[in-house]
Design a protein around this motif. Sequence first.
Motif, PDB file in Angstrom:
ATOM      1  N   MET A 144      39.814 -46.826  52.154  1.00  0.00           N
ATOM      2  CA  MET A 144      40.391 -45.564  51.695  1.00  0.00           C
ATOM      3  C   MET A 144      39.408 -44.408  51.914  1.00  0.00           C
ATOM      4  SD  MET A 144      43.120 -44.433  50.225  1.00  0.00           S
ATOM      5  CE  MET A 144      43.684 -43.075  49.313  1.00  0.00           C
ATOM      6  N   LYS A 145      38.129 -44.654  51.581  1.00  0.00           N
ATOM      7  CA  LYS A 145      37.124 -43.611  51.725  1.00  0.00           C
ATOM      8  C   LYS A 145      36.871 -43.292  53.207  1.00  0.00           C
ATOM      9  CE  LYS A 145      32.660 -42.148  50.241  1.00  0.00           C
ATOM     10  NZ  LYS A 145      31.693 -42.191  49.204  1.00  0.00           N
ATOM     11  N   ALA A 146      36.932 -44.319  54.073  1.00  0.00           N
ATOM     12  CA  ALA A 146      36.728 -44.103  55.497  1.00  0.00           C
ATOM     13  C   ALA A 146      37.867 -43.280  56.082  1.00  0.00           C
ATOM     14  CB  ALA A 146      36.609 -45.440  56.227  1.00  0.00           C
ATOM     15  N   GLN A 147      39.071 -43.513  55.595  1.00  0.00           N
ATOM     16  CA  GLN A 147      40.227 -42.763  56.081  1.00  0.00           C
ATOM     17  C   GLN A 147      40.118 -41.288  55.687  1.00  0.00           C
ATOM     18  OE1 GLN A 147      43.957 -44.185  54.627  1.00  0.00           O
ATOM     19  NE2 GLN A 147      45.131 -43.064  56.153  1.00  0.00           N
ATOM     20  N   ALA A 148      39.658 -41.028  54.462  1.00  0.00           N
ATOM     21  CA  ALA A 148      39.497 -39.647  54.014  1.00  0.00           C
ATOM     22  C   ALA A 148      38.404 -38.949  54.814  1.00  0.00           C
ATOM     23  CB  ALA A 148      39.165 -39.617  52.526  1.00  0.00           C
ATOM     24  N   THR A 149      37.329 -39.658  55.112  1.00  0.00           N
ATOM     25  CA  THR A 149      36.245 -39.097  55.909  1.00  0.00           C
ATOM     26  C   THR A 149      36.721 -38.780  57.320  1.00  0.00           C
ATOM     27  OG1 THR A 149      34.651 -40.399  54.636  1.00  0.00           O
ATOM     28  CG2 THR A 149      33.888 -39.489  56.719  1.00  0.00           C
ATOM     29  N   LEU A 150      37.469 -39.696  57.904  1.00  0.00           N
ATOM     30  CA  LEU A 150      38.000 -39.482  59.248  1.00  0.00           C
ATOM     31  C   LEU A 150      38.962 -38.299  59.271  1.00  0.00           C
ATOM     32  CD1 LEU A 150      38.156 -40.434  62.159  1.00  0.00           C
ATOM     33  CD2 LEU A 150      40.019 -41.944  61.485  1.00  0.00           C
ATOM     34  N   THR A 151      39.801 -38.185  58.264  1.00  0.00           N
ATOM     35  CA  THR A 151      40.744 -37.067  58.178  1.00  0.00           C
ATOM     36  C   THR A 151      39.999 -35.736  58.080  1.00  0.00           C
ATOM     37  OG1 THR A 151      42.356 -38.490  57.082  1.00  0.00           O
ATOM     38  CG2 THR A 151      42.679 -36.112  56.873  1.00  0.00           C
ATOM     39  N   LEU A 152      38.963 -35.685  57.250  1.00  0.00           N
ATOM     40  CA  LEU A 152      38.177 -34.457  57.120  1.00  0.00           C
ATOM     41  C   LEU A 152      37.440 -34.129  58.418  1.00  0.00           C
ATOM     42  CD1 LEU A 152      36.714 -34.777  53.520  1.00  0.00           C
ATOM     43  CD2 LEU A 152      38.413 -33.141  54.336  1.00  0.00           C
TER      44      LEU A 152
END
Length: 67
Positions: free
Chosen positions: A1-9
Amino acid sequence: MKAQATLTLLVLGLAVGLSACGRKGPLDTPYEAAVEARREAERNNQPVPPEPQKPVEDRPFILDRLL
């Protein structure tokens, strides 16, 4: 979940950063750029580049209407 948010940002940051690149206004054709370079060289008493050749008349293409 945290990796997805980082990638989105990261993707959002790249999109915002790249959207501001460039120059506002119409694009110059190579002919127009050559004419402008020639004028600038004459103004600055520098060696003048050769006279650019007029571009060939653009012929319409069947897919042009789609763009």
